[in-house]
Design a protein around this motif. Sequence first.
Motif, PDB file in Angstrom:
ATOM      1  N   UNK A 232     -21.101  -1.862  33.886  1.00  0.00           N
ATOM      2  CA  UNK A 232     -19.782  -1.459  33.407  1.00  0.00           C
ATOM      3  C   UNK A 232     -18.866  -2.623  33.061  1.00  0.00           C
ATOM      4  N   UNK A 233     -19.233  -3.849  33.455  1.00  0.00           N
ATOM      5  CA  UNK A 233     -18.344  -4.988  33.222  1.00  0.00           C
ATOM      6  C   UNK A 233     -17.051  -4.875  34.009  1.00  0.00           C
ATOM      7  N   UNK A 234     -17.127  -4.250  35.155  1.00  0.00           N
ATOM      8  CA  UNK A 234     -15.927  -3.968  35.947  1.00  0.00           C
ATOM      9  C   UNK A 234     -15.912  -4.784  37.229  1.00  0.00           C
ATOM     10  N   UNK A 235     -14.765  -5.416  37.498  1.00  0.00           N
ATOM     11  CA  UNK A 235     -14.619  -6.216  38.714  1.00  0.00           C
ATOM     12  C   UNK A 235     -14.663  -5.320  39.944  1.00  0.00           C
ATOM     13  N   UNK A 236     -15.443  -5.760  40.954  1.00  0.00           N
ATOM     14  CA  UNK A 236     -15.624  -4.952  42.162  1.00  0.00           C
ATOM     15  C   UNK A 236     -14.993  -5.608  43.383  1.00  0.00           C
ATOM     16  N   UNK A 237     -15.216  -6.927  43.542  1.00  0.00           N
ATOM     17  CA  UNK A 237     -14.763  -7.594  44.770  1.00  0.00           C
ATOM     18  C   UNK A 237     -14.572  -9.079  44.506  1.00  0.00           C
ATOM     19  N   UNK A 238     -13.554  -9.658  45.128  1.00  0.00           N
ATOM     20  CA  UNK A 238     -13.324 -11.106  45.091  1.00  0.00           C
ATOM     21  C   UNK A 238     -13.344 -11.647  46.509  1.00  0.00           C
ATOM     22  N   UNK A 239     -13.939 -12.817  46.681  1.00  0.00           N
ATOM     23  CA  UNK A 239     -13.949 -13.490  47.982  1.00  0.00           C
ATOM     24  C   UNK A 239     -13.316 -14.859  47.811  1.00  0.00           C
ATOM     25  N   UNK A 240     -12.212 -15.100  48.509  1.00  0.00           N
ATOM     26  CA  UNK A 240     -11.610 -16.424  48.552  1.00  0.00           C
ATOM     27  C   UNK A 240     -12.300 -17.230  49.636  1.00  0.00           C
ATOM     28  N   UNK A 241     -12.771 -18.413  49.289  1.00  0.00           N
ATOM     29  CA  UNK A 241     -13.463 -19.241  50.263  1.00  0.00           C
ATOM     30  C   UNK A 241     -12.461 -19.915  51.196  1.00  0.00           C
ATOM     31  N   UNK A 242     -12.955 -20.745  52.111  1.00  0.00           N
ATOM     32  CA  UNK A 242     -12.089 -21.353  53.125  1.00  0.00           C
ATOM     33  C   UNK A 242     -10.948 -22.135  52.481  1.00  0.00           C
ATOM     34  N   UNK A 243      -9.839 -22.203  53.178  1.00  0.00           N
ATOM     35  CA  UNK A 243      -8.671 -22.925  52.672  1.00  0.00           C
ATOM     36  C   UNK A 243      -9.041 -24.373  52.358  1.00  0.00           C
ATOM     37  N   UNK A 244      -8.646 -24.813  51.194  1.00  0.00           N
ATOM     38  CA  UNK A 244      -8.920 -26.186  50.775  1.00  0.00           C
ATOM     39  C   UNK A 244     -10.171 -26.340  49.948  1.00  0.00           C
ATOM     40  N   UNK A 245     -11.053 -25.332  49.930  1.00  0.00           N
ATOM     41  CA  UNK A 245     -12.269 -25.417  49.123  1.00  0.00           C
ATOM     42  C   UNK A 245     -11.884 -25.273  47.654  1.00  0.00           C
ATOM     43  N   UNK A 246     -12.271 -26.249  46.842  1.00  0.00           N
ATOM     44  CA  UNK A 246     -11.848 -26.279  45.448  1.00  0.00           C
ATOM     45  C   UNK A 246     -13.046 -26.486  44.522  1.00  0.00           C
ATOM     46  N   UNK A 247     -13.008 -25.779  43.405  1.00  0.00           N
ATOM     47  CA  UNK A 247     -14.010 -25.855  42.349  1.00  0.00           C
ATOM     48  C   UNK A 247     -15.315 -25.196  42.798  1.00  0.00           C
ATOM     49  N   UNK A 248     -15.366 -23.895  42.639  1.00  0.00           N
ATOM     50  CA  UNK A 248     -16.522 -23.075  42.992  1.00  0.00           C
ATOM     51  C   UNK A 248     -17.387 -22.997  41.735  1.00  0.00           C
ATOM     52  N   UNK A 249     -18.511 -23.699  41.730  1.00  0.00           N
ATOM     53  CA  UNK A 249     -19.215 -23.922  40.471  1.00  0.00           C
ATOM     54  C   UNK A 249     -20.518 -23.136  40.346  1.00  0.00           C
ATOM     55  N   UNK A 250     -21.663 -23.776  40.482  1.00  0.00           N
ATOM     56  CA  UNK A 250     -22.933 -23.148  40.102  1.00  0.00           C
ATOM     57  C   UNK A 250     -23.334 -22.028  41.056  1.00  0.00           C
ATOM     58  N   UNK A 251     -23.671 -20.862  40.490  1.00  0.00           N
ATOM     59  CA  UNK A 251     -24.192 -19.742  41.281  1.00  0.00           C
ATOM     60  C   UNK A 251     -25.699 -19.664  41.077  1.00  0.00           C
ATOM     61  N   UNK A 252     -26.422 -19.497  42.176  1.00  0.00           N
ATOM     62  CA  UNK A 252     -27.884 -19.459  42.123  1.00  0.00           C
ATOM     63  C   UNK A 252     -28.385 -18.285  42.965  1.00  0.00           C
ATOM     64  N   UNK A 253     -28.544 -17.108  42.344  1.00  0.00           N
ATOM     65  CA  UNK A 253     -29.117 -15.976  43.072  1.00  0.00           C
ATOM     66  C   UNK A 253     -30.606 -16.174  43.300  1.00  0.00           C
ATOM     67  N   UNK A 254     -31.126 -15.519  44.320  1.00  0.00           N
ATOM     68  CA  UNK A 254     -32.563 -15.543  44.541  1.00  0.00           C
ATOM     69  C   UNK A 254     -33.285 -15.008  43.315  1.00  0.00           C
ATOM     70  N   UNK A 255     -34.511 -15.486  43.085  1.00  0.00           N
ATOM     71  CA  UNK A 255     -35.306 -15.022  41.960  1.00  0.00           C
ATOM     72  C   UNK A 255     -35.999 -13.692  42.245  1.00  0.00           C
ATOM     73  N   UNK A 256     -35.900 -13.203  43.456  1.00  0.00           N
ATOM     74  CA  UNK A 256     -36.393 -11.873  43.801  1.00  0.00           C
ATOM     75  C   UNK A 256     -35.325 -10.860  43.404  1.00  0.00           C
ATOM     76  N   UNK A 257     -35.580 -10.014  42.412  1.00  0.00           N
ATOM     77  CA  UNK A 257     -34.524  -9.132  41.910  1.00  0.00           C
ATOM     78  C   UNK A 257     -34.087  -8.048  42.883  1.00  0.00           C
ATOM     79  N   UNK A 258     -34.881  -7.796  43.928  1.00  0.00           N
ATOM     80  CA  UNK A 258     -34.486  -6.794  44.918  1.00  0.00           C
ATOM     81  C   UNK A 258     -33.625  -7.380  46.027  1.00  0.00           C
TER      82      UNK A 258
END
Length: 473
Positions: A232-258
């Motif tokens: 749907x291209x619809x935002x579901x949830x946002x997670x703010x990381x620990x205070x002071x953590x800056x520049x959330x960059x590369x995402x690497x999901x597992x290659x197992x699709x399940x």
Amino acid sequence: MDPTFYRNAAEAVTAPVEELAFVVAYDPDGKKNDALFVVDLKSNSPTWGRVVGKVEVPPGQELHHFGWNACSSAFKHEGHPMEGLERRYLIVPGLRSSNIFIIDTKPDPRNPKIAKVIPMKELSDKAGYTRPHTIHCGPGGIFMTCLGGPEGDADGQTGIALLDHQTFNVVGAWETDHGPQRHSYDAWWHMNKNTLISSEWAPPSLIENGLDVEALVQHKYGKSLHFWNLDQGKHVQAINLEEGEQMVLEVRPTHNPDATWGFVGVTLSTKDLSGSIYLWSCDDDGQWKADKVINIPAEPVDDPNKLPPILRPFGAVPPLITDIDLSVDDKFLYISCWGTGELRQYDVRDPSHPILTGSVRLGGVANHTPHPSQPDKPCPGSVQMVEVSRDGRHAYFTPSLYSAWDDQFYPDGVGNWMAKVNINPEGGMELDPDFFPQGEEFNGLRVHQIRLQGGDASTDSYCWPSPAVPARL
């Protein structure tokens, strides 16, 4: 069906190894043409480790991240014609220009050609975004994460543009509901869980002229991880990381699709200059969470003269985690520390408890660790973009991050080279002393990212799990 489309990760690991690498490079001064180079990786070739082809584009693009038009996720392209679909075209954006180059790697991959150019105006008019950054071939189109808003409003709403699989025309924006998301960087997905995960760097005004330390201290850089409904291209949830953590960059999901977990790299903490890795996962109630599982501290430096002006007040070199890569078998996580010049390898078979199993160093802000082929020559630049082969036996990396940032952290230059590490299947790695194309091999251009022929660890999404691979934590 293209033989480089694999039904699961195990098929990809055991497939024939890559024989070529495609590497983008650019002139930060905008005088020379930018280029996509072809590097020979075939071990018994007389031109192994050398540039054997290239295609040039006009100056001033700052070629950056790029990706394939199609990959193993093609098996999930419901309603999409599969006949004739192949991993053939590289989608190569200019991060500065917002132009997009469609590069045809066939019939001769050593002699690629420009097949089409998508101008910035088309991207802006049809999708409402500019500064195209990350490419993933996926269900419903080619996903292109963009760092900028529309033309004339660079710091406006950013997001993901969709390109048509066959014509490469810009279809439009992918999102139907952005929720709280405003900034972008990377995006990938758990297809079988109908979830896309995205990250955020910063608005272009805080990127294009270099790191703004005052804005960093004020926590104006990206600090959130976003989860979306993929269909749907619809935002579901946002997670703010620990205070002071800056520049959330590369995402690497597992290659197992399940599976329902993956990793994201955080460049810097304003608390102590450390870098970190977070593990995201889904609980039994369908809610996403993110936990810090790796912390890499800054390294003190006794002599401030070894530091560039931006770091002298701190007396230390932060690791500056700028890229991570998860091996296709989900066994090892690789972390590039662009500040200290270290590539780390972690065993992540228990993703909640990574174990450090290997480390190599090359370059670095303070030490300029030499390459083994030139033991008496300090190496400029550092470990930046890293790419792991499908079989997990090799990794390749390049030194340039982004021109303005290169100049801040490496005022004497980041060099123009490509390096290789050889990996022990049980853990551990070492720099290949004989593989180090550099300098005029790349026409003196700054080298940024690598894609491997037939796919690599950060290219493909697989549609079925490999045998005996657990689906959950």
